[in-house]
Write a protein that holds these residues in place. Structure first.
Motif, PDB file in Angstrom:
ATOM      1  N   SER A  32      34.056 -36.145  -8.882  1.00 28.04           N
ATOM      2  CA  SER A  32      34.197 -34.748  -9.267  1.00 28.04           C
ATOM      3  C   SER A  32      32.873 -34.009  -9.227  1.00 28.04           C
ATOM      4  N   ALA A  33      32.957 -32.731  -8.886  1.00 24.80           N
ATOM      5  CA  ALA A  33      31.851 -31.825  -9.182  1.00 24.80           C
ATOM      6  C   ALA A  33      31.910 -31.560 -10.681  1.00 24.80           C
ATOM      7  N   MET A  34      30.756 -31.455 -11.312  1.00 28.26           N
ATOM      8  CA  MET A  34      30.719 -31.343 -12.770  1.00 28.26           C
ATOM      9  C   MET A  34      29.952 -30.112 -13.201  1.00 28.26           C
ATOM     10  N   GLY A  35      30.309 -29.606 -14.356  1.00 31.47           N
ATOM     11  CA  GLY A  35      29.613 -28.434 -14.848  1.00 31.47           C
ATOM     12  C   GLY A  35      29.481 -28.467 -16.357  1.00 31.47           C
ATOM     13  N   TRP A  36      28.538 -27.657 -16.824  1.00 28.90           N
ATOM     14  CA  TRP A  36      28.367 -27.414 -18.256  1.00 28.90           C
ATOM     15  C   TRP A  36      28.523 -25.925 -18.511  1.00 28.90           C
ATOM     16  N   PHE A  37      29.270 -25.615 -19.540  1.00 30.30           N
ATOM     17  CA  PHE A  37      29.454 -24.253 -19.993  1.00 30.30           C
ATOM     18  C   PHE A  37      29.134 -24.208 -21.484  1.00 30.30           C
ATOM     19  N   ARG A  38      28.968 -23.007 -22.013  1.00 34.60           N
ATOM     20  CA  ARG A  38      28.729 -22.888 -23.446  1.00 34.60           C
ATOM     21  C   ARG A  38      29.385 -21.625 -23.983  1.00 34.60           C
ATOM     22  N   GLN A  39      29.695 -21.679 -25.278  1.00 31.39           N
ATOM     23  CA  GLN A  39      30.306 -20.532 -25.933  1.00 31.39           C
ATOM     24  C   GLN A  39      29.635 -20.325 -27.276  1.00 31.39           C
ATOM     25  N   ASP A  44      32.118 -14.779 -25.028  1.00 30.58           N
ATOM     26  CA  ASP A  44      32.916 -15.520 -24.052  1.00 30.58           C
ATOM     27  C   ASP A  44      32.171 -16.777 -23.619  1.00 30.58           C
ATOM     28  N   ARG A  45      32.939 -17.749 -23.149  1.00 34.57           N
ATOM     29  CA  ARG A  45      32.328 -18.951 -22.603  1.00 34.57           C
ATOM     30  C   ARG A  45      31.589 -18.574 -21.317  1.00 34.57           C
ATOM     31  N   GLU A  46      30.410 -19.153 -21.131  1.00 37.40           N
ATOM     32  CA  GLU A  46      29.601 -18.806 -19.969  1.00 37.40           C
ATOM     33  C   GLU A  46      29.097 -20.051 -19.239  1.00 37.40           C
ATOM     34  N   PHE A  47      28.853 -19.889 -17.966  1.00 42.22           N
ATOM     35  CA  PHE A  47      28.350 -20.961 -17.117  1.00 42.22           C
ATOM     36  C   PHE A  47      26.910 -21.295 -17.494  1.00 42.22           C
ATOM     37  N   VAL A  48      26.591 -22.590 -17.485  1.00 37.99           N
ATOM     38  CA  VAL A  48      25.231 -23.042 -17.750  1.00 37.99           C
ATOM     39  C   VAL A  48      24.646 -23.740 -16.531  1.00 37.99           C
ATOM     40  N   ALA A  49      25.327 -24.783 -16.051  1.00 39.79           N
ATOM     41  CA  ALA A  49      24.791 -25.569 -14.945  1.00 39.79           C
ATOM     42  C   ALA A  49      25.922 -26.316 -14.271  1.00 39.79           C
ATOM     43  N   TYR A  93      28.796 -26.516 -26.450  1.00 40.46           N
ATOM     44  CA  TYR A  93      28.616 -26.834 -25.032  1.00 40.46           C
ATOM     45  C   TYR A  93      29.767 -27.715 -24.561  1.00 40.46           C
ATOM     46  N   TYR A  94      30.339 -27.335 -23.424  1.00 42.95           N
ATOM     47  CA  TYR A  94      31.479 -28.033 -22.853  1.00 42.95           C
ATOM     48  C   TYR A  94      31.122 -28.588 -21.478  1.00 42.95           C
ATOM     49  N   CYS A  95      31.562 -29.794 -21.192  1.00 42.44           N
ATOM     50  CA  CYS A  95      31.475 -30.261 -19.816  1.00 42.44           C
ATOM     51  C   CYS A  95      32.843 -30.106 -19.166  1.00 42.44           C
ATOM     52  N   ALA A  96      32.834 -30.012 -17.858  1.00 43.84           N
ATOM     53  CA  ALA A  96      34.065 -29.791 -17.108  1.00 43.84           C
ATOM     54  C   ALA A  96      33.983 -30.502 -15.771  1.00 43.84           C
ATOM     55  N   ALA A  97      35.150 -30.892 -15.260  1.00 41.51           N
ATOM     56  CA  ALA A  97      35.238 -31.601 -13.983  1.00 41.51           C
ATOM     57  C   ALA A  97      36.074 -30.794 -13.003  1.00 41.51           C
ATOM     58  N   TRP A 113      38.456 -30.297 -18.993  1.00 41.56           N
ATOM     59  CA  TRP A 113      37.438 -29.870 -19.950  1.00 41.56           C
ATOM     60  C   TRP A 113      37.328 -30.846 -21.101  1.00 41.56           C
ATOM     61  N   GLY A 114      36.106 -30.975 -21.612  1.00 37.29           N
ATOM     62  CA  GLY A 114      35.913 -31.737 -22.835  1.00 37.29           C
ATOM     63  C   GLY A 114      36.151 -30.865 -24.048  1.00 37.29           C
ATOM     64  N   GLN A 115      36.012 -31.469 -25.223  1.00 35.27           N
ATOM     65  CA  GLN A 115      36.262 -30.757 -26.471  1.00 35.27           C
ATOM     66  C   GLN A 115      35.058 -29.974 -26.955  1.00 35.27           C
ATOM     67  N   GLY A 116      33.895 -30.263 -26.415  1.00 31.92           N
ATOM     68  CA  GLY A 116      32.704 -29.525 -26.779  1.00 31.92           C
ATOM     69  C   GLY A 116      31.843 -30.230 -27.810  1.00 31.92           C
ATOM     70  N   THR A 117      30.554 -29.907 -27.781  1.00 34.70           N
ATOM     71  CA  THR A 117      29.608 -30.435 -28.747  1.00 34.70           C
ATOM     72  C   THR A 117      28.692 -29.284 -29.190  1.00 34.70           C
ATOM     73  N   GLN A 118      28.448 -29.222 -30.484  1.00 28.88           N
ATOM     74  CA  GLN A 118      27.690 -28.112 -31.041  1.00 28.88           C
ATOM     75  C   GLN A 118      26.191 -28.328 -30.856  1.00 28.88           C
ATOM     76  N   VAL A 119      25.525 -27.289 -30.378  1.00 34.98           N
ATOM     77  CA  VAL A 119      24.060 -27.263 -30.302  1.00 34.98           C
ATOM     78  C   VAL A 119      23.580 -26.088 -31.138  1.00 34.98           C
ATOM     79  N   THR A 120      22.712 -26.365 -32.081  1.00 38.59           N
ATOM     80  CA  THR A 120      22.155 -25.324 -32.936  1.00 38.59           C
ATOM     81  C   THR A 120      20.635 -25.361 -32.834  1.00 38.59           C
ATOM     82  N   VAL A 121      20.060 -24.234 -32.464  1.00 35.47           N
ATOM     83  CA  VAL A 121      18.607 -24.135 -32.332  1.00 35.47           C
ATOM     84  C   VAL A 121      18.088 -23.248 -33.452  1.00 35.47           C
ATOM     85  N   LEU A 122      17.241 -23.807 -34.277  1.00 35.45           N
ATOM     86  CA  LEU A 122      16.722 -23.123 -35.456  1.00 35.45           C
ATOM     87  C   LEU A 122      15.432 -22.401 -35.130  1.00 35.45           C
ATOM     88  N   SER A 123      15.331 -21.175 -35.633  1.00 37.97           N
ATOM     89  CA  SER A 123      14.112 -20.399 -35.348  1.00 37.97           C
ATOM     90  C   SER A 123      13.037 -20.670 -36.384  1.00 37.97           C
TER      91      SER A 123
END
Length: 123
Positions: A32-39, A44-49, A93-97, A113-123
């Protein structure tokens, strides 16, 4: 049945790094071609890579030079290395095939699609 599972999310200080992983027990990733998206909240969910079967990659402008997508077919895993994280990278962040051959940058191009994993960046 394709089941994509993401891991590697968490909380990190701005400027830090995380590596997300996406695996599949059915060995779909290697075909599969694979991708990462984030919401982000309220957005809205957006393309990452994305990475194609030819290993060519594509990135959103907002992450170019900071994020790297890669695949390890032997481990049936796709990675998203995230460096120089910013608070605005906070999202689920979601991965997709995709059955496509090249790198796919739009959601509609992905079948699984996967179920997603939370990424939190603290300032």
């Amino acid at each position: 049945q394709v089941q994509l599972v993401e891991s590697g999310g968490g909380s990190v200080q701005a400027g830090g790094s995380l590596r997300l992983s996406c695996g599949d027990s059915g060995r779909t990733l290697i075909r599969s071609a694979m991708g990462w998206f984030r919401q982000a909240p309220g957005k809205d969910r957006e393309f990452v890579a994305a990475i194609g079967l030819n290993d060519l990659t594509s990135y959103a402008d907002s992450v170019k030079g900071r994020f790297t997508i890669s695949r390890d077919n032997a481990k049936n895993t796709v990675y998203l290395q995230m460096n120089g994280l910013k608070p605005e990278d906070t999202a689920v962040y979601y991965c997709a095939a995709s059955r496509a051959y090249g790198a796919v940058v739009v959601e509609v191009g992905y079948e699984y699609w996967g179920q997603g994993t939370q990424v939190t960046v603290l300032s």
